[in-house]
Design an enzyme around this catalytic site. Structure first.
Site, PDB file in Angstrom:
ATOM      1  N   ASP A   3      -9.341   6.608  -1.817  1.00  0.00           N
ATOM      2  CA  ASP A   3      -8.260   7.054  -2.704  1.00  0.00           C
ATOM      3  C   ASP A   3      -8.827   7.869  -3.946  1.00  0.00           C
ATOM      4  O   ASP A   3      -9.942   8.089  -3.883  1.00  0.00           O
ATOM      5  CB  ASP A   3      -7.544   5.645  -3.013  1.00  0.00           C
ATOM      6  CG  ASP A   3      -8.454   4.939  -4.117  1.00  0.00           C
ATOM      7  OD1 ASP A   3      -9.468   5.122  -4.067  1.00  0.00           O
ATOM      8  OD2 ASP A   3      -7.553   4.283  -4.984  1.00  0.00           O
ATOM      9  N   CYS A  35     -14.736   3.137 -14.171  1.00  0.00           N
ATOM     10  CA  CYS A  35     -15.070   4.239 -13.991  1.00  0.00           C
ATOM     11  C   CYS A  35     -13.654   5.063 -13.853  1.00  0.00           C
ATOM     12  O   CYS A  35     -13.433   5.863 -12.956  1.00  0.00           O
ATOM     13  CB  CYS A  35     -15.682   4.483 -12.559  1.00  0.00           C
ATOM     14  SG  CYS A  35     -16.758   5.989 -12.349  1.00  0.00           S
ATOM     15  N   GLU A  80       0.860  -1.213  -0.142  1.00  0.00           N
ATOM     16  CA  GLU A  80       0.204   0.013  -0.049  1.00  0.00           C
ATOM     17  C   GLU A  80       0.711   1.226   0.198  1.00  0.00           C
ATOM     18  O   GLU A  80       0.474   2.361  -0.603  1.00  0.00           O
ATOM     19  CB  GLU A  80      -0.828  -0.067   1.157  1.00  0.00           C
ATOM     20  CG  GLU A  80      -1.915  -1.006   1.212  1.00  0.00           C
ATOM     21  CD  GLU A  80      -2.895  -0.986  -0.072  1.00  0.00           C
ATOM     22  OE1 GLU A  80      -2.945   0.117  -0.709  1.00  0.00           O
ATOM     23  OE2 GLU A  80      -3.523  -1.924  -0.409  1.00  0.00           O
ATOM     24  N   CYS A 105     -26.740   5.738 -11.717  1.00  0.00           N
ATOM     25  CA  CYS A 105     -25.416   6.560 -11.327  1.00  0.00           C
ATOM     26  C   CYS A 105     -26.012   7.973 -11.846  1.00  0.00           C
ATOM     27  O   CYS A 105     -26.408   8.332 -13.022  1.00  0.00           O
ATOM     28  CB  CYS A 105     -24.503   6.098 -12.516  1.00  0.00           C
ATOM     29  SG  CYS A 105     -23.021   7.105 -12.525  1.00  0.00           S
ATOM     30  N   CYS A 146     -21.440   0.466 -18.808  1.00  0.00           N
ATOM     31  CA  CYS A 146     -21.210   0.061 -17.609  1.00  0.00           C
ATOM     32  C   CYS A 146     -22.569  -0.681 -16.695  1.00  0.00           C
ATOM     33  O   CYS A 146     -23.728  -0.018 -16.985  1.00  0.00           O
ATOM     34  CB  CYS A 146     -21.007   1.569 -16.687  1.00  0.00           C
ATOM     35  SG  CYS A 146     -20.736   1.213 -14.801  1.00  0.00           S
ATOM     36  N   CYS A 186     -19.710   4.749 -20.266  1.00  0.00           N
ATOM     37  CA  CYS A 186     -20.671   4.461 -19.427  1.00  0.00           C
ATOM     38  C   CYS A 186     -21.707   3.694 -20.035  1.00  0.00           C
ATOM     39  O   CYS A 186     -22.579   3.082 -19.405  1.00  0.00           O
ATOM     40  CB  CYS A 186     -21.213   5.911 -19.141  1.00  0.00           C
ATOM     41  SG  CYS A 186     -20.126   6.941 -18.087  1.00  0.00           S
ATOM     42  N   TYR A 189      -5.881   6.654   4.375  1.00  0.00           N
ATOM     43  CA  TYR A 189      -5.717   5.570   3.082  1.00  0.00           C
ATOM     44  C   TYR A 189      -5.257   4.358   3.549  1.00  0.00           C
ATOM     45  O   TYR A 189      -5.815   3.332   3.477  1.00  0.00           O
ATOM     46  CB  TYR A 189      -5.466   6.173   1.735  1.00  0.00           C
ATOM     47  CG  TYR A 189      -5.229   4.862   0.868  1.00  0.00           C
ATOM     48  CD1 TYR A 189      -6.399   4.383   0.262  1.00  0.00           C
ATOM     49  CD2 TYR A 189      -4.155   4.155   0.791  1.00  0.00           C
ATOM     50  CE1 TYR A 189      -6.515   2.983  -0.506  1.00  0.00           C
ATOM     51  CE2 TYR A 189      -3.919   3.074   0.039  1.00  0.00           C
ATOM     52  CZ  TYR A 189      -5.138   2.497  -0.584  1.00  0.00           C
ATOM     53  OH  TYR A 189      -4.945   1.333  -1.518  1.00  0.00           O
TER      54      TYR A 189
END
Length: 352
Positions: free
Chosen positions: A141, A195, A40, A211, A205, A202, A123
């Site tokens: 994030d 995304c 990370e 959305c 998606c 989209c 985070y």
DNA sequence: AATTCGGGGAA
DNA sequence: TTCCCAGAATT
């Protein structure tokens, strides 16, 4: 039975998407908090592709916290060479020693304790807490901000601070509805693969039905754009001083870029490449040596670095007034960590 | 709240 | 070129 709670609809669709879009990564194959932590930190502001090999090399060289804590900072920085944001490496080393010395070598298992380690912010603490200990801490994030901003129409009224708070609160609600590890993985993958920041597809998606951004044609301005950063030009003169069999290198210590990394002795100048401020011993030799025609270049987030080099050979004794300057034979250069720009110069000059 | 820490990938 | 990346620390 229909579940029309928007949050539940979102998590349901998200986890379903995640099942059909696996994204294997080496650090997902373990529950070891040490390895998850390392991964990370490597991935902070760093693309998965860029961090991949660094992670494998890092855990091979430092397989556990004790090994990392007992290693030298120089070795840790060397493992970080070329990756950027070198404070991460120094904080990693500092935290490893803290875990060994103050926490009995055991990685902390509570979010607040994890958060208190140097180099670990909200985070990374949430990532380790959820992936290693299955705690219900939601990661926030760039991916999460983008996904939730678009899907739920959150914009913080254009204020990044408010936006981050809104996103964080929404994520904290959502993560209650599913296994935390799966949720965090899913939402980041969704942001990275579907995304995406620029021109997401989209129409394809699976989550477009509810959305906000899709239904209001707002995908292009959600989340709100960051304001542009302007780059400052800087001009470095690097001195490649061949002395007997080796060369001189120096460590950067100022509050500046590349702190604690090594470079060739460096003198900063202006856009005219003035050599007026070079030290005397170099000026005396300027009749014989000259600036390289070639200009090396490195773009950083806030700076544009241009560099030219002066090559000279001397076997005279040289005064080294600072303790940051040292002499190295070519075979020993591999011990020192250099910024990318200096690596390029050393390679171009066939030093390494 | 704003700046500053690297380096690279994608369009 | 421009954007931004599995952010954190400092100012």
């Amino acid at each position: 039975m229909h579940n029309e709670d928007p949050n539940a609809v979102f998590t349901g669709l998200l986890l379903h998407w995640h099942e059909n879009n696996p994204r294997p990564m080496p650090w997902k194959e373990t529950l070891d908090p040490y390895r998850i932590w390392i991964s990370e930190v490597i991935l902070q502001q760093t693309r998965v592709h860029q961090g991949w090999d660094y992670y494998l090399a890092f855990i091979k060289k430092f397989p556990d916290n004790k090994t990392l804590a007992q290693s030298s900072l120089a070795d840790v920085l060397k493992a970080w060479e070329g990756l950027g944001y070198y404070t991460r490496a120094r904080n990693l080393h500092k935290a490893a020693k803290k875990i060994e010395d103050e926490l009995g070598g055991k990685f902390p298992q509570l979010y607040k304790q994890i958060l208190s380690l140097p180099g670990i912010g909200p985070y990374t603490a949430a990532a380790v807490a959820s992936f290693a200990f299955n705690l219900p801490n939601a990661v926030v994030d760039g991916n999460v901000i983008r996904v939730l901003s678009r899907y739920f129409g959150l914009d913080g009224n254009g204020d990044v601070g408010i936006l981050k708070k809104e996103i964080s609160e929404k994520a904290d609600k959502l993560i209650q509805l599913s296994p935390s590890s799966a949720f965090n993985q899913a939402i980041m993958n969704f942001g990275a693969l579907q995304c995406i920041p620029h021109k997401p597809d989209c129409t394809k998606c699976q989550m477009n039905k509810a959305c906000f951004a899709f239904n209001h044609m707002r995908t292009n301005d959600l989340p709100p754009k960051k304001k542009k950063i302007l780059r400052k030009n800087r001009f470095f003169i690097y001195c490649l001083i061949h002395h007997k069999k080796g060369i001189f290198i120096e460590q950067r210590t100022n509050r500046d870029i590349w702190q604690h990394l090594y470079q060739l002795p460096c003198f900063e100048t202006d856009e005219n490449w003035s050599t007026d401020n070079l030290p005397v011993f170099l000026k005396e030799k300027m009749s014989k040596v000259s600036l390289s025609e070639k200009i090396f270049h490195q773009t950083l987030t806030h700076q544009n670095i241009f560099a030219r080099i002066i090559v000279l050979h001397t076997d005279e004794p040289l005064e080294t007034k600072t303790d940051t300057l040292r002499y190295s034979e070519p075979n020993n250069l591999h011990k020192f960590a250099f910024p990318k720009l200096v690596l390029n110069i050393l390679q171009q000059q066939a030093i390494i």
